[in-house]
Design a protein around this motif. Structure first.
Motif, PDB file in Angstrom:
ATOM      1  N   GLY A 181       0.813  -1.213   0.000  1.00  0.00           N
ATOM      2  CA  GLY A 181       0.000   0.000   0.000  1.00  0.00           C
ATOM      3  C   GLY A 181       0.842   1.258   0.000  1.00  0.00           C
ATOM      4  O   GLY A 181       0.547   2.224  -0.701  1.00  0.00           O
TER       5      GLY A 181
ATOM      6  N   VAL B 147     -11.940   4.293  -5.227  1.00  0.00           N
ATOM      7  CA  VAL B 147     -11.136   3.918  -4.057  1.00  0.00           C
ATOM      8  C   VAL B 147      -9.722   3.607  -4.520  1.00  0.00           C
ATOM      9  O   VAL B 147      -9.516   2.657  -5.277  1.00  0.00           O
TER      10      VAL B 147
ATOM     11  N   HIS C 112      -4.110   1.731  -2.887  1.00  0.00           N
ATOM     12  CA  HIS C 112      -3.339   1.718  -1.641  1.00  0.00           C
ATOM     13  C   HIS C 112      -4.261   1.738  -0.420  1.00  0.00           C
ATOM     14  O   HIS C 112      -3.931   1.161   0.614  1.00  0.00           O
ATOM     15  N   THR C 113      -5.437   2.341  -0.529  1.00  0.00           N
ATOM     16  CA  THR C 113      -6.399   2.326   0.581  1.00  0.00           C
ATOM     17  C   THR C 113      -6.867   0.900   0.848  1.00  0.00           C
ATOM     18  O   THR C 113      -6.995   0.485   2.011  1.00  0.00           O
TER      19      THR C 113
ATOM     20  N   TYR D 256      -4.263  -0.936   2.777  1.00  0.00           N
ATOM     21  CA  TYR D 256      -4.249  -0.567   4.198  1.00  0.00           C
ATOM     22  C   TYR D 256      -5.399  -1.232   4.965  1.00  0.00           C
ATOM     23  O   TYR D 256      -5.227  -1.669   6.105  1.00  0.00           O
ATOM     24  N   VAL D 257      -6.563  -1.326   4.340  1.00  0.00           N
ATOM     25  CA  VAL D 257      -7.694  -2.000   4.990  1.00  0.00           C
ATOM     26  C   VAL D 257      -7.358  -3.476   5.210  1.00  0.00           C
ATOM     27  O   VAL D 257      -7.608  -4.031   6.290  1.00  0.00           O
TER      28      VAL D 257
END
Length: 198
Positions: free
Chosen positions: A88, A172, A175-176, A179-180
């Motif tokens: 990410g 979205v 990289h988000t 992270y999730v």
């Protein structure tokens, strides 16, 4: 008997880990070259074989001492979190231009299914979702429920890639999603650590 809680936990964990994975992108790219339904069928067959292998290995690992399985699960969840976080952090938001290719209407169904199967079958060996599936089987000792949850998540992610992938990546950032997925792995690691010391 299928445990709905294990199915749901497995589905959630695999879904968020697989969504930012290379498999999502590979499925998306394949769906620009072949008819999306044929891609989804080929990818689904590859996921079925890979999930069966992971479940079988996880079931074999469940015969190890409980503390050893929990420690292995803890390490796998932590490794997954680190991998997803690093991916990410290093990932740049893609413009989506590489997905502009048009589908080839002349491709036969069997060829499209076969190509999709081979690409994903090769890509999934040792993949984080396969290792996570193995770990969840060893941890919960419920191979059928984990298989249902894992395969359901993989089919859902590949379905999203085929149907909505381009639009999703515009809304979205990839990289988000990494992270999730890292956060979910950390949560599972924390829960496993608590069980190990309790």
């Amino acid at each position: 008997m299928i445990d709905v809680v294990v199915v749901a936990l497995t589905f959630g964990a695999i879904f968020v880990v697989e969504l930012p994975d290379k498999t999502f992108i590979a499925t998306l790219v394949l769906s620009t070259k072949f008819r999306p339904l044929l891609v989804w069928i080929g990818v689904g067959l590859a996921f079925t074989v890979q999930t069966l292998v992971a479940v079988a290995l996880g079931h074999a690992a469940s015969f190890l001492p409980q503390d050893a399985v929990r420690l292995l699960a803890l390490l796998m969840f932590l490794a997954g979190a680190v991998i997803l976080f690093r991916e990410g952090r290093s990932h740049h938001v893609e413009s989506g231009d590489e997905f502009a290719a048009k589908a080839d209407p002349g491709t036969t169904g069997l060829r499209a299914v076969g190509a999709s199967f081979l690409v994903l079958f090769a890509a999934e060996w040792g993949d984080l979702s396969q290792l996570l599936t193995l770990t969840l089987v060893a941890r919960y000792e419920d191979p059928v429920s984990v298989f249902v949850g894992a395969l359901g998540a993989l089919l859902a992610v590949s379905g999203l890639a085929v149907l909505l992938g381009r639009a999703l990546l515009r809304v979205v950032p990839l990289h988000t999603l990494h992270y999730v997925g890292a956060a979910v792995c950390l949560l599972l690691a924390g829960f496993t650590a608590y069980e190990l010391v309790a």
